[in-house]
Design a protein around this motif. Sequence first.
Motif, short mmCIF file in Angstrom:
data_model
loop_
_atom_site.label_atom_id
_atom_site.label_comp_id
_atom_site.label_asym_id
_atom_site.label_seq_id
_atom_site.Cartn_x
_atom_site.Cartn_y
_atom_site.Cartn_z
N GLN A 9 11.53 23.04 6.57
CA GLN A 9 12.10 21.96 5.77
C GLN A 9 13.63 22.00 5.73
OE1 GLN A 9 10.12 19.41 4.12
NE2 GLN A 9 8.77 20.28 5.67
N TYR A 10 14.20 23.19 5.59
CA TYR A 10 15.67 23.28 5.53
C TYR A 10 16.27 22.94 6.89
CZ TYR A 10 20.29 24.76 4.16
OH TYR A 10 21.63 24.77 3.86
N LEU A 11 15.64 23.36 7.97
CA LEU A 11 16.12 23.01 9.30
C LEU A 11 16.07 21.49 9.48
CD1 LEU A 11 17.12 23.75 12.12
CD2 LEU A 11 14.73 24.08 12.79
N HIS A 12 15.00 20.86 9.01
CA HIS A 12 14.88 19.40 9.07
C HIS A 12 16.04 18.74 8.33
CE1 HIS A 12 12.19 15.82 9.65
NE2 HIS A 12 13.01 15.36 8.71
N ALA A 13 16.35 19.26 7.15
CA ALA A 13 17.46 18.72 6.36
C ALA A 13 18.80 18.96 7.05
CB ALA A 13 17.46 19.34 4.97
N ALA A 14 18.98 20.13 7.65
CA ALA A 14 20.25 20.44 8.33
C ALA A 14 20.44 19.52 9.54
CB ALA A 14 20.27 21.90 8.76
N LEU A 15 19.40 19.30 10.31
CA LEU A 15 19.50 18.40 11.46
C LEU A 15 19.76 16.96 11.01
CD1 LEU A 15 16.63 19.89 13.63
CD2 LEU A 15 19.09 20.08 14.06
N PHE A 96 9.36 12.10 17.61
CA PHE A 96 9.42 12.95 18.79
C PHE A 96 10.80 13.60 18.90
CE2 PHE A 96 10.11 13.44 23.42
CZ PHE A 96 9.14 14.40 23.66
N ALA A 97 11.86 12.83 18.67
CA ALA A 97 13.22 13.35 18.74
C ALA A 97 13.44 14.44 17.69
CB ALA A 97 14.23 12.22 18.55
N ARG A 98 12.96 14.22 16.47
CA ARG A 98 13.10 15.23 15.41
C ARG A 98 12.35 16.51 15.78
NH1 ARG A 98 15.37 13.88 10.61
NH2 ARG A 98 15.53 11.71 10.04
N LYS A 99 11.17 16.35 16.35
CA LYS A 99 10.38 17.52 16.77
C LYS A 99 11.12 18.30 17.85
CE LYS A 99 6.08 16.90 16.75
NZ LYS A 99 4.70 16.47 16.98
N GLN A 100 11.67 17.59 18.82
CA GLN A 100 12.43 18.25 19.88
C GLN A 100 13.65 18.98 19.32
OE1 GLN A 100 13.23 15.04 22.71
NE2 GLN A 100 11.98 16.16 24.18
N MET A 101 14.35 18.35 18.38
CA MET A 101 15.53 18.98 17.78
C MET A 101 15.14 20.27 17.06
SD MET A 101 17.99 15.97 16.31
CE MET A 101 16.75 15.13 15.35
N LYS A 102 14.04 20.25 16.33
CA LYS A 102 13.59 21.43 15.60
C LYS A 102 13.22 22.56 16.56
CE LYS A 102 11.54 19.23 11.57
NZ LYS A 102 10.28 19.05 10.85
N PHE A 104 14.20 23.01 19.70
CA PHE A 104 15.40 23.46 20.40
C PHE A 104 16.25 24.33 19.48
CE2 PHE A 104 19.66 22.73 22.23
CZ PHE A 104 19.42 23.14 23.53
N ALA A 105 16.47 23.88 18.24
CA ALA A 105 17.28 24.66 17.29
C ALA A 105 16.61 25.99 16.97
CB ALA A 105 17.50 23.85 16.02
N ALA A 106 15.31 25.99 16.75
CA ALA A 106 14.60 27.22 16.41
C ALA A 106 14.70 28.24 17.54
CB ALA A 106 13.14 26.91 16.08
#
Length: 134
Positions: A9-15, A96-102, A104-106
């Motif tokens: 959740q925090y990663l989602h908020a940061a992105l 899909f873009a949000r999932k890819q960002m998560k 990649f960031a992780a």
Amino acid sequence: MEESLEKLQYLHAALSEILRIGSPLLVRHPVGWVQRGQGDLVVYIAMGRMESFWGDDAQVFRPERLIDEEGMYRHESPFKFTAFQTGQRICMGKQFARKQMKIFAAVLLRYFRFELSEKSKEINYRTMITLHIN
């Protein structure tokens, strides 16, 4: 993997905060009552930094603004958070873009440690179609 991504959740908020601050300059073509050949310029980067929308600290990167009391990501109206457009022009691939960002960031955060090469140097931006760092 889906369950693991949902827990970030925090990663989602940061992105999302990165997208809010760094939204592109975009020209939208008129739909409806506006005469053909006319357009409107929607400055999403300005909308993402408006104090009337985001508070006095709108210029500050603060993912906590998008986290509710239970620690969950708080979805904002697409008319306020415009990174993926809104209405009939909303991005079909935003999930899909949000999932890819998560993902990649992780992966990057797991294997690398990031720091500024010059800690005292101020970061300045060059506003173009996308936001560039000078």
